[in-house]
Enzyme design. Sequence first.
Site, PDB file in Angstrom:
ATOM      1  N   GLU A  52      24.882 -31.910 -46.688  1.00 54.72           N
ATOM      2  CA  GLU A  52      24.653 -30.478 -46.871  1.00 54.72           C
ATOM      3  C   GLU A  52      24.837 -30.092 -48.335  1.00 54.72           C
ATOM      4  OE1 GLU A  52      26.154 -26.242 -44.877  1.00 54.72           O
ATOM      5  OE2 GLU A  52      27.528 -27.936 -44.971  1.00 54.72           O
ATOM      6  N   LYS A 126      19.466 -23.200 -41.701  1.00 52.56           N
ATOM      7  CA  LYS A 126      20.701 -23.124 -40.914  1.00 52.56           C
ATOM      8  C   LYS A 126      20.816 -21.764 -40.224  1.00 52.56           C
ATOM      9  CE  LYS A 126      25.708 -23.744 -41.702  1.00 52.56           C
ATOM     10  NZ  LYS A 126      26.691 -24.148 -42.756  1.00 52.56           N
ATOM     11  N   CYS A 164      25.595 -28.445 -40.284  1.00 52.87           N
ATOM     12  CA  CYS A 164      27.035 -28.185 -40.333  1.00 52.87           C
ATOM     13  C   CYS A 164      27.509 -27.290 -39.178  1.00 52.87           C
ATOM     14  CB  CYS A 164      27.416 -27.606 -41.693  1.00 52.87           C
ATOM     15  SG  CYS A 164      29.197 -27.714 -42.045  1.00 52.87           S
TER      16      CYS A 164
END
Length: 289
Positions: A52, A126, A164
């Site tokens: 990330e 995300k 994540c």
Amino acid sequence: MPRIVKAGLIQSSSTHPGDADPGVIREAMIARHMALIEDAAKQGVQVLCLQELFYGPYFCAEQQTRWYSITEQIPEGPTTQLMMETAKRLGMVLIVPIYEVEQTGVYYNTAAVIDADGTYLGKYRKHHIPHCHPGFWEKFYFRPGNTGYPVFQTAVGKIGVYICYDRHFPEGARCLGLNGAEIVFNPSATVAGLSEYLWKLEQPAHAVANGYFVGAINRVGTEQPWAIGEFYGQSYFCDPRGQMIVVGSRDQTELIVADLDLEMIEQVRNTWQFYRDRRPESYGAIVAP
């Protein structure tokens, strides 16, 4: 017949403390990762995912507008263009997390997906954005993603991406499975504490519930000056039965490589009929606001 894909993950510490110039950090981190990508090619890796926000430290440990300076457009930006050229030269599928700018003031935590011939296939933004202690101030930097849960047909198979904090939400993981994902990559930045217990629990559970492979990546080291905790590495691949295939070290910058037999997906799904036995008509409360 086996359908073997050699897959790789890169976990890395930061080259500089976070109070260094963001542009200097970006160039140094890209150079470090390019060397690791070349190493992956020498080992025959066919698909490779970076961590990330790979070209910086985890700058969300502070809330400072100076980090907006390393945002890039996708695919027009220099990092995506470099990785497209690299993917073509090495014949390797690349998943490249980048701090994306759509327009001034509109920024996303994004991963570009590039095929083995250098073709830009698309991106995942995300969806779930944390803002919590000890220093995950992501709502200062990112809008929630609006791409849905795309799955990309690549030279090695069908690839999905989750990023994540997304991993704490099983709904998107299921959507990726329903959309046909065979391998789901989750580039992350997470520190020791409560999340370490969950690190090897949640994503193998997603792999089992959905019958696909998962590649989970975490950076390493304690990043100064913030020192919000130890990024504990241990990047791994797990199979559709939730079994760990390979696990990286806790504290080393390194390349993690595994052979994934995608034929296992059919074997597992023919045994555990989770998709057949779903009851979506009963799940309305899950998506109620």
